[in-house]
Motif scaffolding. Sequence first.
Motif, mmCIF file in Angstrom:
data_model
loop_
_atom_site.group_PDB
_atom_site.id
_atom_site.type_symbol
_atom_site.label_atom_id
_atom_site.label_comp_id
_atom_site.label_asym_id
_atom_site.label_seq_id
_atom_site.Cartn_x
_atom_site.Cartn_y
_atom_site.Cartn_z
ATOM 1 N N GLN A 13 14.513 -26.872 -2.605
ATOM 2 C CA GLN A 13 14.789 -27.416 -3.940
ATOM 3 C C GLN A 13 16.276 -27.302 -4.256
ATOM 4 O O GLN A 13 16.884 -28.197 -4.814
ATOM 5 C CB GLN A 13 13.948 -26.668 -4.970
ATOM 6 N N LYS A 239 23.656 -22.999 -21.642
ATOM 7 C CA LYS A 239 22.808 -22.196 -20.755
ATOM 8 C C LYS A 239 23.672 -21.190 -20.007
ATOM 9 O O LYS A 239 24.752 -21.532 -19.532
ATOM 10 C CB LYS A 239 22.125 -23.149 -19.759
ATOM 11 N N LYS A 253 25.774 -32.275 -12.805
ATOM 12 C CA LYS A 253 25.011 -33.226 -13.624
ATOM 13 C C LYS A 253 25.639 -33.427 -14.997
ATOM 14 O O LYS A 253 25.107 -34.177 -15.820
ATOM 15 C CB LYS A 253 23.567 -32.739 -13.768
ATOM 16 N N GLU A 255 25.773 -31.356 -17.407
ATOM 17 C CA GLU A 255 25.072 -30.659 -18.497
ATOM 18 C C GLU A 255 26.046 -29.722 -19.217
ATOM 19 O O GLU A 255 25.899 -29.468 -20.398
ATOM 20 C CB GLU A 255 23.889 -29.858 -17.944
ATOM 21 N N SER A 377 21.823 -11.368 -25.000
ATOM 22 C CA SER A 377 21.433 -12.593 -24.291
ATOM 23 C C SER A 377 20.114 -13.140 -24.823
ATOM 24 O O SER A 377 19.789 -14.303 -24.608
ATOM 25 C CB SER A 377 21.322 -12.321 -22.790
ATOM 26 N N LYS A 378 19.361 -12.300 -25.511
ATOM 27 C CA LYS A 378 18.075 -12.749 -26.057
ATOM 28 C C LYS A 378 18.151 -12.960 -27.559
ATOM 29 O O LYS A 378 17.136 -12.954 -28.252
ATOM 30 C CB LYS A 378 16.997 -11.751 -25.688
ATOM 31 N N GLY A 379 19.354 -13.115 -28.053
ATOM 32 C CA GLY A 379 19.507 -13.508 -29.453
ATOM 33 C C GLY A 379 19.795 -12.377 -30.420
ATOM 34 O O GLY A 379 19.948 -12.611 -31.610
ATOM 35 N N ILE B 115 8.583 -24.370 -7.866
ATOM 36 C CA ILE B 115 9.049 -25.756 -7.733
ATOM 37 C C ILE B 115 8.423 -26.626 -8.821
ATOM 38 O O ILE B 115 9.088 -27.496 -9.397
ATOM 39 C CB ILE B 115 8.739 -26.292 -6.321
ATOM 40 N N PHE B 118 10.425 -25.934 -11.806
ATOM 41 C CA PHE B 118 11.746 -26.560 -11.677
ATOM 42 C C PHE B 118 11.688 -28.066 -11.982
ATOM 43 O O PHE B 118 12.656 -28.640 -12.483
ATOM 44 C CB PHE B 118 12.288 -26.375 -10.252
ATOM 45 N N ILE B 121 12.908 -29.467 -15.200
ATOM 46 C CA ILE B 121 14.343 -29.587 -15.456
ATOM 47 C C ILE B 121 14.776 -31.042 -15.235
ATOM 48 O O ILE B 121 15.595 -31.585 -15.975
ATOM 49 C CB ILE B 121 15.136 -28.622 -14.537
ATOM 50 N N HIS B 122 14.176 -31.688 -14.233
ATOM 51 C CA HIS B 122 14.527 -33.081 -13.931
ATOM 52 C C HIS B 122 13.846 -34.060 -14.883
ATOM 53 O O HIS B 122 14.159 -35.246 -14.876
ATOM 54 C CB HIS B 122 14.156 -33.410 -12.481
ATOM 55 N N GLY B 125 15.808 -32.477 -18.847
ATOM 56 C CA GLY B 125 17.258 -32.250 -18.906
ATOM 57 C C GLY B 125 18.013 -33.427 -19.526
ATOM 58 O O GLY B 125 17.446 -34.503 -19.741
ATOM 59 N N GLU B 126 19.291 -33.195 -19.790
ATOM 60 C CA GLU B 126 20.117 -34.259 -20.377
ATOM 61 C C GLU B 126 20.190 -35.470 -19.455
ATOM 62 O O GLU B 126 20.290 -36.597 -19.908
ATOM 63 C CB GLU B 126 21.532 -33.733 -20.661
ATOM 64 N N GLN B 127 20.185 -35.212 -18.150
ATOM 65 C CA GLN B 127 20.194 -36.302 -17.175
ATOM 66 C C GLN B 127 18.775 -36.541 -16.664
ATOM 67 O O GLN B 127 18.584 -37.169 -15.626
ATOM 68 C CB GLN B 127 21.089 -35.933 -15.986
ATOM 69 N N GLN B 145 18.070 -32.560 -27.002
ATOM 70 C CA GLN B 145 18.014 -31.200 -26.450
ATOM 71 C C GLN B 145 16.545 -30.800 -26.314
ATOM 72 O O GLN B 145 15.903 -30.424 -27.287
ATOM 73 C CB GLN B 145 18.762 -30.234 -27.375
ATOM 74 N N TYR B 148 15.559 -25.808 -22.203
ATOM 75 C CA TYR B 148 16.031 -24.512 -22.690
ATOM 76 C C TYR B 148 15.676 -24.315 -24.167
ATOM 77 O O TYR B 148 16.495 -23.860 -24.971
ATOM 78 C CB TYR B 148 17.550 -24.345 -22.467
ATOM 79 N N GLN B 226 11.907 -17.927 -18.088
ATOM 80 C CA GLN B 226 13.167 -17.668 -17.380
ATOM 81 C C GLN B 226 13.831 -18.976 -16.956
ATOM 82 O O GLN B 226 15.043 -19.129 -17.060
ATOM 83 C CB GLN B 226 12.881 -16.790 -16.148
ATOM 84 N N LEU B 227 13.022 -19.933 -16.486
ATOM 85 C CA LEU B 227 13.584 -21.174 -15.951
ATOM 86 C C LEU B 227 13.766 -22.256 -17.012
ATOM 87 O O LEU B 227 14.721 -23.020 -16.958
ATOM 88 C CB LEU B 227 12.692 -21.722 -14.830
ATOM 89 N N GLY B 229 13.523 -21.797 -20.553
ATOM 90 C CA GLY B 229 13.956 -21.382 -21.877
ATOM 91 C C GLY B 229 15.362 -20.825 -21.875
ATOM 92 O O GLY B 229 15.930 -20.518 -20.827
ATOM 93 N N GLY B 231 17.913 -17.704 -23.464
ATOM 94 C CA GLY B 231 17.672 -16.267 -23.634
ATOM 95 C C GLY B 231 16.792 -15.980 -24.828
ATOM 96 O O GLY B 231 15.925 -15.105 -24.794
ATOM 97 N N ARG B 232 16.963 -16.753 -25.889
ATOM 98 C CA ARG B 232 16.184 -16.531 -27.115
ATOM 99 C C ARG B 232 14.710 -16.855 -26.924
ATOM 100 O O ARG B 232 13.877 -16.449 -27.731
ATOM 101 C CB ARG B 232 16.725 -17.422 -28.233
#
Lengths: 380, 286
Positions: A13, A239, A253, A255, A377-379, B115, B118, B121-122, B125-127, B145, B148, B226-227, B229, B231-232
């Motif tokens: 990936q 991010k 990309k 971003e 980092s968590k707000g 995966i 992941f 994200i595609h 995401g913005e793109q 937005q 995340y 984790q992937l 979101g 941090g908040r």
Amino acid sequence: MKISTTKRLERLQERHANGDISRRTFLTLTAAAATTAGLNMPWMGRALAATTDVRFDGWGGVVQEAIDKYAFQPYTAKTGNKVVQGTFGDENEIITKIKTSKPGDFQVIHSSGVNYYIKYVNAGATSELNEANIPNLANVLQPMIEPFRKLTPKLSAVPYDYGTTGLAYNTTVISPEEAKEKGAAMLADKKYAGKIGGYADMTTRVWYAALDTGQDPNNIQDMDAVWAKVRETRDLAKKFWSSGAELMDLLSKGEIVVTDAWSGRVAALQQQGHPIGYLDPSGSYAWMEDMLVLKGSPMAECEELLNFMLDPATSIAVAEGQNYPPSLDPTKVKLTEKIEKLPAFDPTGQMKALTFADPIYWADNEDAWQKQWDRISKGA
Amino acid sequence: MYDPRLAWMLVAPVLLLLIFFLLLPIAVMLVYTFFTFVTAGVESATVTLANWHEFLTDGYYHGFLLKTLRVGGMTAIICGILGYFPAYFIWATTFKHKWLLLLLLIVPFWISFTIRTFSWIHILGEQGLINVTLLKLGLIQEPLQMLYTEGAVIMGLLHFLLPYMILNVYVSLESIDRTLISAARSMGCTSAQAFREVTLPLSLPGLAAGLMLCFVLAAGSYVTPQLLGSGRDALFGNLIYDTIMGQLNWPMGATLSIVLFMVLGCFAAVYTRYMSMSQIVKGLGG
């Protein structure tokens, strides 16, 4: 090279995200992996790794691919010894694994320099290398060896490469002049709100916040100002990335348009033709990496591997592959033009132009700062 | 003749597995909560209540615990709403190869969970697919937005958990005697009334079991926030990860783990009591 199926798929990936393979190839390989997944039994991995060969754990991605291609594969071809490889996303992750395993289960770690070396020393996980078995150590930069020797007179690790975490910016949005003028302040520039990134790592965040508040990262006087700046960047950031692949993905990309970034990864993006500039502001965060041999490892084999890795031909090839300068002293070993052009390369061999973290100062504050950073980092 | 020794011998392997692979590790974790943190990666066996004191007096942990329960609850409810209809369709269809539909539910599990996560994200995401399509259609001027955010986390959790909900409801529906529905129709019920009065009540045990399963799995998740979101948007599992893997503070990490275990365990106990344990078991087992 033996890694788990999950890691293989994650790496696949990552390569797709990096643009190294096409979408069609990615989907084909993923489907093939999925088809064969049912044949992969849990005991197979253990059986494959159950040899007397050397176990290595590193950062994965293009860095480990370069080490595998230019060091491990030639080493295996020359000696017949195999290198069983694993990867980690964060070095604390591998420290946790080491803590829960038997001595010898993990052997050689691609470690993040002196800051982490202390943690292995505290955990009683270090070994004692016989430097007579590593003659190529004589070519390694003395300023890189000295900090390790201060902590343990008998080395458990050999420095291998170094780099900086500087500022990467999208040149279609930010000019080199603007980047140079603003420096670390770009990471808290409201103009780029929602387009800022950063490494999700306490040391990097505190380091750059210290620079942006005009303080010495190795002697911070006003920690409240630093945390306030960390929060400011957090609130403006899109991010905080946590791997080199994610950094490259976000930058390529579009971003994010500005972030602190690892010099080697930015060099890779530039080589791929992306409009990404790189700047090391004054006091930019320099770091080194080492090959650490853990207690309980087969020392003779590990020392032989380290010596092979430090051989100039090997070390130069790896450095060119991973885009980070090697630990070889340029006044003793003739390096290539490509290496001399790499970001962070120090032609003097003195390392005086680079600002490394003071390991004692940072170790003293690490527990409290790490906890505070996790909260921010968590707000919080 | 009933021989109690034979019963114990038959149940012994499972009991031993439970003791060694569930109860003992939990007990070790519990002991760790009373250890003293020295420095990153180092703790001493000096008994202390400091970790429990920190958890009980620090609002930071309470806030994330409540948020985790909220996100878990929302995810489970949305899973229930979205999952019921596909399950009902698979059950009610007269399609000859129904097994194919069930197979489709399992297909996502053939691909690595990481995966699959992941892939969002595609899309978000913005793109990503959605933004690029909307931009090209001229419906938006700036990318939305979506990635995340908490919404992205819930979306990822739905993607992961929906098959569990559908399978639970489907199993429950399969256990319904279809002649009951025919009887209801023959006594004058419309299709909607037959569904409301017969099918839905009889399928509730499966729905209830699915809700509990989805809630517990969502509340205990770590990779998705984790992937997808920021941090908040972290959940309690991410706090545990940070404490153990980032701060290398095992005693506090063990304390947080035991807290999450107890909270989810208590929820499951209360839930099964009010929903009736027999109905849950029926839902799970068909």
